[in-house]
Design an enzyme around this catalytic site. Structure first.
Site, mmCIF file in Angstrom:
data_model
loop_
_atom_site.group_PDB
_atom_site.id
_atom_site.type_symbol
_atom_site.label_atom_id
_atom_site.label_comp_id
_atom_site.label_asym_id
_atom_site.label_seq_id
_atom_site.Cartn_x
_atom_site.Cartn_y
_atom_site.Cartn_z
ATOM 1 N N TYR A 58 -5.803 3.098 6.356
ATOM 2 C CA TYR A 58 -5.227 2.134 6.099
ATOM 3 C C TYR A 58 -5.837 1.057 7.979
ATOM 4 O O TYR A 58 -4.026 0.366 7.595
ATOM 5 C CB TYR A 58 -4.033 2.434 5.376
ATOM 6 C CG TYR A 58 -3.527 3.059 6.531
ATOM 7 C CD1 TYR A 58 -3.123 2.899 8.369
ATOM 8 C CD2 TYR A 58 -3.032 4.463 6.478
ATOM 9 C CE1 TYR A 58 -2.304 4.215 8.965
ATOM 10 C CE2 TYR A 58 -2.729 5.069 6.980
ATOM 11 C CZ TYR A 58 -2.385 5.793 8.317
ATOM 12 O OH TYR A 58 -1.774 6.254 8.864
ATOM 13 N N CYS A 90 23.845 47.218 -3.300
ATOM 14 C CA CYS A 90 22.434 47.030 -3.785
ATOM 15 C C CYS A 90 22.896 46.570 -4.623
ATOM 16 O O CYS A 90 22.697 47.848 -5.955
ATOM 17 C CB CYS A 90 21.391 47.604 -3.045
ATOM 18 S SG CYS A 90 19.617 47.866 -3.995
ATOM 19 N N LYS A 100 2.094 4.665 1.160
ATOM 20 C CA LYS A 100 2.711 5.495 2.932
ATOM 21 C C LYS A 100 2.628 7.031 2.489
ATOM 22 O O LYS A 100 3.177 7.910 1.839
ATOM 23 C CB LYS A 100 3.995 5.741 3.141
ATOM 24 C CG LYS A 100 4.172 5.575 4.630
ATOM 25 C CD LYS A 100 5.945 5.534 4.828
ATOM 26 C CE LYS A 100 5.757 5.768 6.728
ATOM 27 N NZ LYS A 100 5.710 7.224 6.810
ATOM 28 N N CYS A 138 14.981 52.879 -2.537
ATOM 29 C CA CYS A 138 15.295 51.272 -3.488
ATOM 30 C C CYS A 138 13.974 51.181 -3.888
ATOM 31 O O CYS A 138 13.218 51.025 -2.867
ATOM 32 C CB CYS A 138 16.294 50.764 -2.179
ATOM 33 S SG CYS A 138 16.469 49.272 -3.441
ATOM 34 N N CYS A 176 20.274 46.241 2.769
ATOM 35 C CA CYS A 176 20.240 47.866 1.542
ATOM 36 C C CYS A 176 19.907 48.462 2.275
ATOM 37 O O CYS A 176 18.431 49.159 3.056
ATOM 38 C CB CYS A 176 19.416 47.628 0.677
ATOM 39 S SG CYS A 176 19.924 49.134 -0.192
ATOM 40 N N ASP A 196 1.336 11.188 3.284
ATOM 41 C CA ASP A 196 2.626 11.720 3.991
ATOM 42 C C ASP A 196 1.920 12.599 4.453
ATOM 43 O O ASP A 196 1.408 14.033 3.400
ATOM 44 C CB ASP A 196 3.033 12.333 3.100
ATOM 45 C CG ASP A 196 4.902 12.830 3.944
ATOM 46 O OD1 ASP A 196 4.583 12.834 4.697
ATOM 47 O OD2 ASP A 196 5.036 13.561 3.002
ATOM 48 N N LYS A 235 10.712 3.518 2.070
ATOM 49 C CA LYS A 235 10.985 4.997 2.031
ATOM 50 C C LYS A 235 10.731 5.223 0.143
ATOM 51 O O LYS A 235 12.340 4.796 -0.255
ATOM 52 C CB LYS A 235 11.602 6.094 2.431
ATOM 53 C CG LYS A 235 10.895 5.511 4.174
ATOM 54 C CD LYS A 235 9.570 6.463 4.555
ATOM 55 C CE LYS A 235 10.482 7.698 4.844
ATOM 56 N NZ LYS A 235 9.865 8.533 6.273
ATOM 57 N N CYS A 270 19.799 49.651 -6.853
ATOM 58 C CA CYS A 270 20.173 50.792 -6.024
ATOM 59 C C CYS A 270 21.693 51.006 -5.457
ATOM 60 O O CYS A 270 22.030 52.359 -5.502
ATOM 61 C CB CYS A 270 19.400 51.809 -4.907
ATOM 62 S SG CYS A 270 19.930 51.338 -3.325
ATOM 63 N N GLU A 321 0.498 -1.193 -0.129
ATOM 64 C CA GLU A 321 0.358 0.196 0.496
ATOM 65 C C GLU A 321 0.676 1.218 -0.048
ATOM 66 O O GLU A 321 2.407 0.904 0.450
ATOM 67 C CB GLU A 321 -0.552 0.178 1.481
ATOM 68 C CG GLU A 321 -0.112 -0.443 2.365
ATOM 69 C CD GLU A 321 -1.210 -0.415 3.426
ATOM 70 O OE1 GLU A 321 -1.711 0.298 4.566
ATOM 71 O OE2 GLU A 321 -2.166 -1.666 3.226
HETATM 72 S S1 IVH Z 1 0.539 1.649 8.990
HETATM 73 C C1 IVH Z 1 1.449 0.236 13.684
HETATM 74 N N1 IVH Z 1 -0.259 2.145 6.603
HETATM 75 O O1 IVH Z 1 3.590 6.429 8.614
HETATM 76 C C2 IVH Z 1 1.694 0.327 12.411
HETATM 77 N N2 IVH Z 1 0.525 3.560 8.221
HETATM 78 O O2 IVH Z 1 5.501 5.485 9.808
HETATM 79 C C3 IVH Z 1 0.127 1.625 12.051
HETATM 80 N N3 IVH Z 1 1.141 6.013 7.629
HETATM 81 O O3 IVH Z 1 1.850 6.500 12.283
HETATM 82 C C4 IVH Z 1 1.087 2.033 10.472
HETATM 83 N N4 IVH Z 1 0.826 5.253 5.114
HETATM 84 O O4 IVH Z 1 0.290 7.620 9.955
HETATM 85 C C5 IVH Z 1 0.235 2.744 7.995
HETATM 86 N N5 IVH Z 1 -0.340 2.720 4.749
HETATM 87 C C6 IVH Z 1 0.038 2.719 5.753
HETATM 88 C C7 IVH Z 1 -0.210 4.715 5.906
HETATM 89 C C8 IVH Z 1 0.517 5.028 7.414
HETATM 90 C C9 IVH Z 1 0.991 6.016 6.137
HETATM 91 C C10 IVH Z 1 1.789 6.922 8.237
HETATM 92 C C11 IVH Z 1 1.096 6.578 9.163
HETATM 93 C C12 IVH Z 1 2.033 6.177 10.702
HETATM 94 C C13 IVH Z 1 3.363 6.861 10.257
HETATM 95 C C14 IVH Z 1 4.121 5.326 10.984
#
Ligand code: IVH
Length: 668
Positions: free
Chosen positions: A224, A405, A114, A429, A423, A116, A311, A408, A112
């Site tokens: 998630y 500057c 991640k 200016c 400046c 942000d 990451k 000027c 899945e």
């Molecule tokens: S699972 C026990 N799934 O990333 C683990 N976290 O670095 C529960 N996050 O605190 C988290 N996407 O805020 C999970 N697909 C995803 C996620 C996700 C973003 C964030 C979440 C978590 C942090 C962990």
């Protein structure tokens, strides 16, 4: 059963369904107008029949309730973090490790995104949202239910069936790129500090005190993780698919993977495909699908063994430095900017990157024509992170900070204890003069409609305006001489100038661009001194006695009033009718609840007069504007609001609120 109750329930169900179609499935079935009409009908019924009120009604999404400070609540299950890595090999190792720990059993893995953003935990009971809590310290977080309710893609009441009586669902609150860009563009116009990335913007927004403002920002949420005693399935994937049926937004990217090859393919695919997503992601998450296997693997002190985050590496590009230019700000600060050969970075072409100050230039040891690394790493403003010295041309010279500057040509001075060069030619200016005009007319200052950055520069170039007082000598005839100015735009400026005569003294003081006197300081000083004359007469010692005023600010104020051209400007502003003292009642009942949001008032009201609403908006830190534009945050609509205005506001997606909602917003 009561037919009114029936109609209310039907409308709520229908609106919830259409909300989901629009915000989760992205496939609306009805027009915005039809949706608005249903919503209006429901609002009217609820107003007439308060006995059927429901805090989870779709009408309550506008976020009219007011929260002050947040209550805290413990998490039922602690909110942990994830182990993470930047390497595919380490993800592969994790897959092998878990298989060994599960004594060789094959285990399906869920891949899945991640997201942000800002982690959130939602508690549902009997199919209804009861509480939303931020991650906090992992053990307990802030209760932000009222703010979360404004996120249209979050179901307040669940669809379908099969949900446990009580469960928790976790996800990420995100600010989609589009909303993020809009927000920052807005903030730039208002000279407010920009959010560095959508994560900061989402986290800041969800903790705001005014749900109505949260509602206007366009947050979204992806889910998630489902937790509870009696979940419908014994595996993560099916549970998430069930959650999708109940109404939650679960990313289409969530996929079942069978082996390491699948995992590697998933990584390679999303490494680039993620750039097409509407929201920011900083990696991928892999989870063991079977809940029984998850239980067997368990947790370390910080994170589950059954999951790992991969990451994405910060995107970096190598390009040639063309030259370094030096920008001059409103207060004379000189900012070095690297002008680069255009290079593609995270989907946008980068041509400029800030070099911040002389110290940074030194530490990078950057030379003419160097090949430099530009990075975006989740931040919106690209930065130079290094120099490829192997590619340096023989004989190239180190970049020198300018000594004069660039506009000027006045020798620069360095403020003691600061990295910035300034400046000192404050009144001669051009970029400083234009910057001060831009600041004076800005939304958080005098809020003069119709004068943007370009017009400020044009007014200067035409020789019409050098100081704020000159603005009040403008006439429609003069304005019509500016390129692109027609009678409509001239009239808008004249109206804006007229309205600015009512702006309270504290904002006038901020508008004057006294170095180091920011918005909050200006407010405090204005209230303490009461008038510009009292402030001008204060000694250094008296100034130092004011809240928030230290020696630097005191010096700056003394210097400002010692300058004859400033004193002359102030006299002319006084003659023009600008507020130079606090009006009686200015202080009482003042608040910042509306946080600088701009309002257009339209129609006829029954509870208070139009003028009263205008005052209430000002008193609570909002701004009145005369016409609806992209910059408008809310339309306060009474009876008989004109159809053209209604259509414009609807097309621009501006929140339309009635008087009751407005009064609730300001806590009345
Ligand atoms: S699972 C026990 N799934 O990333 C683990 N976290 O670095 C529960 N996050 O605190 C988290 N996407 O805020 C999970 N697909 C995803 C996620 C996700 C973003 C964030 C979440 C978590 C942090 C962990």
């Amino acid at each position: 059963m009561n037919s009114i109750a029936n109609e209310i329930n039907q409308l709520r169900d229908d609106l919830n369904r259409h909300n989901h179609k629009y915000y989760v499935e992205n496939s609306p079935e009805i027009s915005d107008r039809e949706f608005d009409q249903m919503m209006k009908r429901l609002e009217a019924l609820e107003r007439e029949h308060p006995e059927f009120a429901d805090p989870l009604s779709p009408t309550r999404r506008v976020g009219s309730d007011l929260t002050k400070g947040f209550e805290q609540a413990p998490h039922i299950y602690p909110m942990l973090s994830l182990g993470n890595t930047y390497s595919i090999e380490e993800v592969d190792d994790w897959v092998k490790r878990t298989e060994t720990a599960l004594s060789g059993q094959q285990s399906a893995i869920v891949g899945e995104m991640k997201f942000d953003g800002s982690g959130i935990s939602l508690i549902y009971e009997h199919g209804r949202l009861v509480r939303a809590v931020t991650r906090g310290d992992g053990e307990k977080g802030d209760v932000v239910t009222d703010n979360v309710k404004t996120i249209r893609s979050i179901p307040l009441v669940l669809n379908g069936s099969g949900w446990p009586e009580k469960f928790e669902i976790r996800g990420e609150i995100v600010l989609p790129w589009e909303a993020f860009d809009r927000l920052n563009a807005d903030r730039e116009r208002n000279e407010e500090p920009l959010f560095a990335n959508p994560r900061n913007a989402a986290a800041g927004t969800i903790k705001m005190q005014t749900p109505a403002i949260v509602a206007s920002r366009g947050l979204d949420a992806y889910f998630y993780y489902l937790l509870g005693e009696d979940l419908p399935f014994d595996n993560h994937y099916d549970n998430m698919m069930a959650a999708r049926q109940w109404g939650f937004k679960v990313s289409d990217a969530m996929t079942l993977l069978n082996d390491i090859d699948d995992v590697d393919r998933y990584i390679n695919y999303w490494d680039t495909a993620r750039k097409q997503l509407p929201v920011a992601t900083d990696g991928l998450v892999f989870k063991i699908n079977s809940l029984r296997q998850q239980l067997n693997l368990g947790f370390t002190a910080k994170s589950p063994r059954w999951a790992i985050a991969y990451k994405f590496a910060a995107e970096r590009a190598l390009t040639r430095l063309r030259y370094v230019s030096f920008d001059v700000g409103r207060l004379g600060n000189i900012t070095p900017v690297a002008n680069l050969e255009p290079v593609l970075l995270s989907g946008t072409v980068v041509k400029r990157a800030s070099l911040h100050n002389e110290d940074i230039i030194r530490s990078l040891d950057i030379h003419d024509n160097d090949m430099v690394y530009v990075e975006k790493g989740g931040e919106i403003i690209p930065k130079i992170t290094g120099v490829d010295k192997d590619k340096r041309q023989a004989g190239s010279q180190p970049i020198e900070f300018v000594s004069h500057c660039p506009v000027c040509h006045t020798p620069l001075v360095r403020v003691e204890g600061e990295a910035a060069w300034v400046c000192p030619n404050r009144y001669g200016c051009a970029p400083q003069i234009i910057g001060r005009i831009e600041h004076y007319v800005g939304r958080r200052m005098m809020n003069i409609d119709g004068i943007g950055d370009e017009t400020a520069a044009a007014l200067y170039a035409a020789g019409f305006v050098r100081t704020p007082a000159d603005l009040y000598d403008l006439t429609p005839d003069r304005l019509l001489k500016l390129e692109g100015f027609g009678p409509r735009s001239a009239e808008r400026v004249m109206e804006g100038l007229e309205a600015s005569r009512g702006v309270p003294f504290d904002r006038v003081l901020f508008a004057l661009s006294i170095p180091y006197v920011g918005e909050t300081t200006a407010r405090k000083i204005a209230r303490a001194a009461g008038s510009i004359d009292r402030l001008a007469a204060m000694s250094h010692t008296e100034l130092m006695g004011l809240e928030d005023v230290g020696p630097r600010i005191a010096d700056s104020i003394i210097e400002f009033f010692a300058d004859a051209s400033n004193r002359d400007n102030i006299e002319r502003l006084r003659r023009a009718g600008v507020q130079l003292e606090m009006a009686s009642g200015d202080e009482e009942g003042r608040s910042d609840t509306l946080g600088g949001k701009s309002f257009v008032i339209s129609g006829v009201f029954s509870l208070h007069s139009r003028d009263d609403y205008k005052k209430m908006i000002e008193m609570n830190g909002g701004k009145n504007t005369s016409s609806i534009s992209k910059k408008t945050d809310f339309v306060l609509a009474g009876e008989n609001m004109g159809p053209a205005k209604l259509e414009k506001a609807t097309n621009l997606g501006i929140k339309i609120i009635d008087e009751r909602q407005f009064l609730e917003m300001i806590g009345q």
